[in-house]
Motif scaffolding. Structure first.
Motif, PDB file in Angstrom:
ATOM      1  N   ASP A  67       0.843  -1.205   0.000  1.00 49.75           N
ATOM      2  CA  ASP A  67       0.000   0.000   0.000  1.00 49.75           C
ATOM      3  C   ASP A  67       0.874   1.249   0.000  1.00 49.75           C
ATOM      4  O   ASP A  67       0.764   2.131   0.859  1.00 49.75           O
ATOM      5  N   LEU A  68       1.761   1.317  -0.986  1.00 51.25           N
ATOM      6  CA  LEU A  68       2.648   2.461  -1.161  1.00 51.25           C
ATOM      7  C   LEU A  68       2.845   2.698  -2.652  1.00 51.25           C
ATOM      8  O   LEU A  68       2.820   1.751  -3.445  1.00 51.25           O
ATOM      9  N   PRO A  69       3.092   3.946  -3.054  1.00 51.61           N
ATOM     10  CA  PRO A  69       3.368   4.222  -4.469  1.00 51.61           C
ATOM     11  C   PRO A  69       4.668   3.566  -4.921  1.00 51.61           C
ATOM     12  O   PRO A  69       5.595   3.367  -4.126  1.00 51.61           O
ATOM     13  N   HIS A 104       4.310  -0.827 -11.003  1.00 50.89           N
ATOM     14  CA  HIS A 104       3.317   0.206 -10.702  1.00 50.89           C
ATOM     15  C   HIS A 104       1.921  -0.376 -10.900  1.00 50.89           C
ATOM     16  O   HIS A 104       1.601  -0.907 -11.969  1.00 50.89           O
ATOM     17  N   ASP A 125      -1.169   1.398  -9.202  1.00 50.37           N
ATOM     18  CA  ASP A 125      -1.916   2.648  -9.303  1.00 50.37           C
ATOM     19  C   ASP A 125      -1.174   3.681  -8.467  1.00 50.37           C
ATOM     20  O   ASP A 125      -0.066   3.413  -7.998  1.00 50.37           O
ATOM     21  N   GLY A 126      -1.774   4.827  -8.259  1.00 50.38           N
ATOM     22  CA  GLY A 126      -1.073   5.904  -7.564  1.00 50.38           C
ATOM     23  C   GLY A 126      -0.710   5.620  -6.132  1.00 50.38           C
ATOM     24  O   GLY A 126       0.169   6.286  -5.568  1.00 50.38           O
ATOM     25  N   GLU A 127      -1.337   4.621  -5.512  1.00 52.45           N
ATOM     26  CA  GLU A 127      -1.090   4.335  -4.102  1.00 52.45           C
ATOM     27  C   GLU A 127      -0.648   2.899  -3.840  1.00 52.45           C
ATOM     28  O   GLU A 127      -0.476   2.508  -2.685  1.00 52.45           O
ATOM     29  N   HIS A 128      -0.462   2.096  -4.884  1.00 49.51           N
ATOM     30  CA  HIS A 128      -0.125   0.695  -4.685  1.00 49.51           C
ATOM     31  C   HIS A 128       0.892   0.238  -5.729  1.00 49.51           C
ATOM     32  O   HIS A 128       0.929   0.755  -6.851  1.00 49.51           O
ATOM     33  N   THR A 174       3.898  -0.980   6.013  1.00 46.93           N
ATOM     34  CA  THR A 174       2.660  -0.667   5.317  1.00 46.93           C
ATOM     35  C   THR A 174       1.852  -1.941   5.124  1.00 46.93           C
ATOM     36  O   THR A 174       2.337  -3.051   5.422  1.00 46.93           O
TER      37      THR A 174
END
Length: 352
Positions: free
Chosen positions: A258-260, A276, A278-281, A303
């Motif tokens: 659960d991190l960029p 990658h 998404d913007g937060e995962h 996290t």
């Protein structure tokens, strides 16, 4: 206090970098007064060395062009740097072992006795521990070709290679068409060489593993561009798509974090792969000599973790969680997993 001749050689070494050196800085480095340092500068001028004076509050002295430096004007710190560099370079560039060893012997033969003793005392034995994440040495021809293109500002045509050096075909899932890029900088991180380049087709900055590129220089030149980040090291380490692949370890697993991706890329060990989502995962794939080791590295990100593969990694995470919880209560934790017979990874197997 050092003799005048010894100070003159030391002063020549300080000025030999070409940088502007204030008088106070030179006097401190020589361990003398500014007046004595100024006399030593005049001594160099009488010997024919073009030491120029720059006046003003930001002034000082620098060595001009037009006169060769005498061979091997090394001070103690430089001798240490040369000895260490020549012995560690073969670990990052392929085929330099014999050449580096011969260069060190040649340098020692020309050094004064005291400096020769210093370099001989720094003969190193290279050891590898369980938590190193090095890369295989790079081909010097590839490094030279890319480095020359950076220096002369020549556009490169690049093709992406697999970890084994083969070129994916058009029908392969990891095939990428040839790209035309402006090579701007070389950066070394975790024993890996990276090229910071501007992709002319995508019109964006990218980071490439030099050993994963087949690069062909062109005659097309390019000008300087404003870099995407003031700190090149930060840009490289926070780029998740820099061309890394999982290193060869006894245990390799992955998890959804659960991190960029840019955050995980900054702190993941060398030889890890960040995808990658998404913007937060993102998904992190990495290895270690045990499943507990992989779980422990994942825990350092502090996290949420999910979608762990393979099942052995999920089991190791549960054991580690129970063990940490028990540590807080003073109760005995679960038994550890069986360690591999030889936990140390085989030398030079890392292709990450």
């Amino acid at each position: 206090m050092a003799s005048t001749s010894h100070r003159a050689l030391r002063l020549l070494s300080l000025l030999g970098t070409g940088a502007l050196r204030p008088l106070r800085e030179l006097a401190t480095a020589l361990g003398v007064s500014e007046r004595t340092a100024r006399r030593d500068i005049e001594t160099l001028r009488r010997l024919g060395y073009p030491v120029t004076t720059v006046h003003g509050p930001d002034g000082g002295y620098r060595l001009g062009s037009g006169h060769p430096l005498p061979p091997l004007v090394f001070d103690h710190d430089q001798a240490v740097a040369v000895a260490v560099a020549l012995q560690t370079a073969p670990s990052s560039v392929f085929g330099l072992g014999e050449g580096a060893a011969r260069a060190l012997v040649t340098l020692e033969q020309a050094m004064p006795t005291a400096l020769r003793a210093t370099t001989k005392s720094l003969r190193l034995t290279s050891l590898r521990n369980y938590w190193e994440f090095p890369a295989p040495p790079i081909d010097p021809a590839a490094l030279t070709a890319v480095g020359a293109a950076v220096r002369h500002r020549r556009v490169l045509v690049t093709e992406t290679l697999r970890a084994d050096g083969s070129r994916p075909g058009p029908g392969d899932g990891d095939f990428r068409p040839a790209r035309r890029v402006e090579p701007h900088h070389l950066v070394v991180w975790a024993g890996r060489w990276y090229l910071v380049a501007y992709d002319l087709q995508d019109e964006r900055w990218r980071v490439h593993r030099v050993d994963r590129l087949r690069a062909r220089p062109t005659t097309r030149s390019f000008g300087a561009r404003e870099l995407p980040h003031g700190d090149l090291a930060h840009f490289v380490t926070s780029s998740h798509d820099r061309g890394d692949s999982p290193a060869a370890w006894p245990c390799t697993g992955s998890a959804r974090l659960d991190l960029p991706a840019r955050v995980v890329a900054r702190w993941a060990p060398g030889g890890s792969v960040i995808e990658h989502l998404d913007g937060e995962h993102c998904r992190l794939t990495l290895g270690a000599w045990s499943w507990a080791g992989v779980a422990g590295i994942l825990a350092t990100f502090d996290t949420g973790l999910s979608d762990l593969h393979p099942p052995e990694l999920a089991q190791a995470c549960r054991r580690l969680g129970h063990r940490m919880a028990a540590a807080g209560t003073g109760e005995p934790g679960p038994a550890r997993e069986a360690a591999p017979r030889d936990p140390s990874p085989p030398p030079h197997r890392d292709d990450g």
